[in-house]
Design a protein around this motif. Structure first.
Motif, PDB file in Angstrom:
ATOM      1  N   LYS A 111      -7.232  -8.411 -14.069  1.00 46.39           N
ATOM      2  CA  LYS A 111      -8.039  -8.498 -12.857  1.00 46.39           C
ATOM      3  C   LYS A 111      -7.822  -9.815 -12.112  1.00 46.39           C
ATOM      4  O   LYS A 111      -7.712 -10.883 -12.737  1.00 46.39           O
ATOM      5  CB  LYS A 111      -9.521  -8.353 -13.213  1.00 46.39           C
ATOM      6  CG  LYS A 111     -10.434  -8.272 -12.002  1.00 46.39           C
ATOM      7  CD  LYS A 111     -11.875  -8.018 -12.429  1.00 46.39           C
ATOM      8  CE  LYS A 111     -12.781  -7.928 -11.204  1.00 46.39           C
ATOM      9  NZ  LYS A 111     -14.195  -7.666 -11.588  1.00 46.39           N
TER      10      LYS A 111
ATOM     11  N   PHE B 244     -11.601 -10.734  -4.441  1.00 49.64           N
ATOM     12  CA  PHE B 244     -11.246  -9.339  -4.730  1.00 49.64           C
ATOM     13  C   PHE B 244     -12.284  -8.707  -5.647  1.00 49.64           C
ATOM     14  O   PHE B 244     -12.843  -9.359  -6.535  1.00 49.64           O
ATOM     15  CB  PHE B 244      -9.871  -9.262  -5.406  1.00 49.64           C
ATOM     16  CG  PHE B 244      -8.722  -9.547  -4.482  1.00 49.64           C
ATOM     17  CD1 PHE B 244      -8.195  -8.551  -3.672  1.00 49.64           C
ATOM     18  CD2 PHE B 244      -8.165 -10.814  -4.432  1.00 49.64           C
ATOM     19  CE1 PHE B 244      -7.126  -8.811  -2.828  1.00 49.64           C
ATOM     20  CE2 PHE B 244      -7.097 -11.084  -3.596  1.00 49.64           C
ATOM     21  CZ  PHE B 244      -6.569 -10.084  -2.789  1.00 49.64           C
ATOM     22  N   LYS B 245     -12.483  -7.419  -5.448  1.00 48.35           N
ATOM     23  CA  LYS B 245     -13.442  -6.676  -6.275  1.00 48.35           C
ATOM     24  C   LYS B 245     -12.746  -5.909  -7.388  1.00 48.35           C
ATOM     25  O   LYS B 245     -13.180  -5.945  -8.560  1.00 48.35           O
ATOM     26  CB  LYS B 245     -14.242  -5.707  -5.398  1.00 48.35           C
ATOM     27  CG  LYS B 245     -15.257  -4.869  -6.148  1.00 48.35           C
ATOM     28  CD  LYS B 245     -16.106  -4.048  -5.178  1.00 48.35           C
ATOM     29  CE  LYS B 245     -15.243  -3.115  -4.340  1.00 48.35           C
ATOM     30  NZ  LYS B 245     -16.065  -2.244  -3.464  1.00 48.35           N
ATOM     31  N   THR B 246     -11.639  -5.229  -7.059  1.00 45.94           N
ATOM     32  CA  THR B 246     -10.983  -4.365  -8.045  1.00 45.94           C
ATOM     33  C   THR B 246      -9.486  -4.622  -8.176  1.00 45.94           C
ATOM     34  O   THR B 246      -8.815  -3.896  -8.911  1.00 45.94           O
ATOM     35  CB  THR B 246     -11.203  -2.885  -7.668  1.00 45.94           C
ATOM     36  OG1 THR B 246     -10.729  -2.664  -6.331  1.00 45.94           O
ATOM     37  CG2 THR B 246     -12.677  -2.519  -7.732  1.00 45.94           C
ATOM     38  N   ALA B 247      -8.944  -5.611  -7.489  1.00 39.50           N
ATOM     39  CA  ALA B 247      -7.498  -5.851  -7.538  1.00 39.50           C
ATOM     40  C   ALA B 247      -7.075  -6.359  -8.906  1.00 39.50           C
ATOM     41  O   ALA B 247      -7.811  -7.080  -9.583  1.00 39.50           O
ATOM     42  CB  ALA B 247      -7.102  -6.852  -6.462  1.00 39.50           C
TER      43      ALA B 247
ATOM     44  N   LYS C 184       0.843  -1.194   0.000  1.00 42.43           N
ATOM     45  CA  LYS C 184       0.000   0.000   0.000  1.00 42.43           C
ATOM     46  C   LYS C 184       0.875   1.240   0.000  1.00 42.43           C
ATOM     47  O   LYS C 184       1.758   1.385   0.841  1.00 42.43           O
ATOM     48  CB  LYS C 184      -0.924  -0.005   1.224  1.00 42.43           C
ATOM     49  CG  LYS C 184      -1.838   1.204   1.327  1.00 42.43           C
ATOM     50  CD  LYS C 184      -2.682   1.128   2.593  1.00 42.43           C
ATOM     51  CE  LYS C 184      -3.583   2.335   2.728  1.00 42.43           C
ATOM     52  NZ  LYS C 184      -4.365   2.296   3.995  1.00 42.43           N
TER      53      LYS C 184
ATOM     54  N   THR D  68      -3.400   3.717  -2.220  1.00 38.17           N
ATOM     55  CA  THR D  68      -3.438   2.822  -3.370  1.00 38.17           C
ATOM     56  C   THR D  68      -2.823   1.475  -3.009  1.00 38.17           C
ATOM     57  O   THR D  68      -1.712   1.414  -2.455  1.00 38.17           O
ATOM     58  CB  THR D  68      -2.671   3.427  -4.559  1.00 38.17           C
ATOM     59  OG1 THR D  68      -3.243   4.707  -4.896  1.00 38.17           O
ATOM     60  CG2 THR D  68      -2.750   2.508  -5.772  1.00 38.17           C
TER      61      THR D  68
ATOM     62  N   ASN E 206      -8.177  -3.238   3.405  1.00 38.48           N
ATOM     63  CA  ASN E 206      -7.999  -3.246   1.950  1.00 38.48           C
ATOM     64  C   ASN E 206      -9.352  -3.073   1.252  1.00 38.48           C
ATOM     65  O   ASN E 206     -10.215  -3.965   1.304  1.00 38.48           O
ATOM     66  CB  ASN E 206      -7.340  -4.550   1.517  1.00 38.48           C
ATOM     67  CG  ASN E 206      -6.883  -4.527   0.087  1.00 38.48           C
ATOM     68  OD1 ASN E 206      -7.374  -3.752  -0.727  1.00 38.48           O
ATOM     69  ND2 ASN E 206      -5.939  -5.397  -0.244  1.00 38.48           N
ATOM     70  N   LYS E 207      -9.529  -1.950   0.589  1.00 35.89           N
ATOM     71  CA  LYS E 207     -10.797  -1.651  -0.076  1.00 35.89           C
ATOM     72  C   LYS E 207     -11.000  -2.444  -1.362  1.00 35.89           C
ATOM     73  O   LYS E 207     -12.086  -2.398  -1.949  1.00 35.89           O
ATOM     74  CB  LYS E 207     -10.892  -0.153  -0.365  1.00 35.89           C
ATOM     75  CG  LYS E 207     -10.913   0.696   0.895  1.00 35.89           C
ATOM     76  CD  LYS E 207     -11.003   2.178   0.559  1.00 35.89           C
ATOM     77  CE  LYS E 207     -11.005   3.022   1.829  1.00 35.89           C
ATOM     78  NZ  LYS E 207     -11.068   4.484   1.530  1.00 35.89           N
ATOM     79  N   ASP E 208      -9.949  -3.139  -1.807  1.00 35.98           N
ATOM     80  CA  ASP E 208     -10.085  -3.946  -3.022  1.00 35.98           C
ATOM     81  C   ASP E 208     -10.772  -5.286  -2.769  1.00 35.98           C
ATOM     82  O   ASP E 208     -11.157  -5.969  -3.721  1.00 35.98           O
ATOM     83  CB  ASP E 208      -8.713  -4.194  -3.648  1.00 35.98           C
ATOM     84  CG  ASP E 208      -8.151  -2.930  -4.291  1.00 35.98           C
ATOM     85  OD1 ASP E 208      -8.938  -2.015  -4.585  1.00 35.98           O
ATOM     86  OD2 ASP E 208      -6.926  -2.865  -4.488  1.00 35.98           O
TER      87      ASP E 208
END
Length: 256
Positions: A241, A232-235, A126, A130, A201-203
């Motif tokens: 992806k 994972f959603k956006t990693a 991180k 980001t 972790n927002k991902d």
């Protein structure tokens, strides 16, 4: 005259002895009567209690559960490997709602918690706000790399079992959907230079769901879960992806 007095004394002693003997007989008779009455009363009470015990034909299989699984990652990006045992544990409570007369078919729902650990070679870092991801180079020496998650679970399942109100030991097949909400996450990388810890972790996908099934006899049952949503959603790694999903295989224990 003297003889008459002596005779009276003897008679008095005999009367006293007879009186004591009669009192003793009366006392022992009373004790025996009380004992018999007590025994009879106890038997009557036990008989009455036996009559009052009713068989619960409207029983439910409300249960606490505890599970232990091996966590396998599916649809892994190229180069990602799991080289150690990744474990998961879960626990919770299920409310049973029979839907047929014999109560062998039911719907159940409840609340629980899961802790999943993933030991692999995907490094998470991180910078500012980001998050970035990379497969650890095979030549890099490190002692630990993993990420873990704590989730709250809401399982909804359809149940079939051979249970009766007379026995808690029976065959069962349970299956359904489990919805999970991510409460906490933690990624750890450790090498000779120190430890890097990333949390919040927002991902990661906050809401997860998947299909599961369990089957067995009595307390111990085999268990399998397949995640329908990616972890994972956006990693992404270099723009690709990360679409990994979870497959769990293990055992689950049901306790009334």
């Amino acid at each position: 005259m003297v003889k008459e007095v002596q005779m009276n004394k003897v008679k008095t002693k005999i009367d006293q002895s007879l009186g004591k003997s009669s009192s003793l007989r009366l006392f022992f008779s009373w004790v025996l009567l009380v004992s018999v009455s007590a025994v009879f009363s106890q038997q009557t009470q036990q008989s009455q209690e036996t009559k009052d015990v009713k068989i619960d034909s409207l029983y439910r299989e409300d249960q606490f559960y505890f599970g232990f699984t091996y966590n396998s990652l599916l649809q892994k990006p190229a180069g990602l490997k799991q080289d150690k045992f990744s474990a998961g544990i879960s626990a919770g409570f299920l409310r049973d709602m029979p839907i047929n007369k014999d109560r062998t078919i039911a719907i159940a729902s409840g609340l629980g918690f899961s802790y999943n650990n993933y030991i692999q070679n995907l490094a998470v870092s991180k910078i500012d706000q980001t998050f970035s991801y990379a497969i650890i180079d095979p030549g890099t020496a490190y002692s630990k790399n993993k990420f873990s998650q704590l989730l709250v679970d809401v399982p909804i399942e359809l149940r079939w079992r051979t249970s009766t109100y007379e026995s808690y030991k029976f065959w069962r097949i349970y299956g359904g959907l489990k919805f999970s909400y991510l409460l906490m996450d933690r990624s750890v990388f450790t090498d000779d230079q120190g430890k890097v810890v990333v949390s919040g972790n927002k991902d990661f996908n906050k809401i997860l769901y998947g299909a599961y099934a369990s089957a067995g006899y009595n307390t111990i049952n085999v268990y399998i879960y397949y995640g329908l949503t990616p972890i994972f959603k956006t990693a992404a790694i270099d723009g690709d992806k990360i679409a990994m999903k979870l497959l769990q295989i293990g055992v689950i224990f049901y306790i009334l």
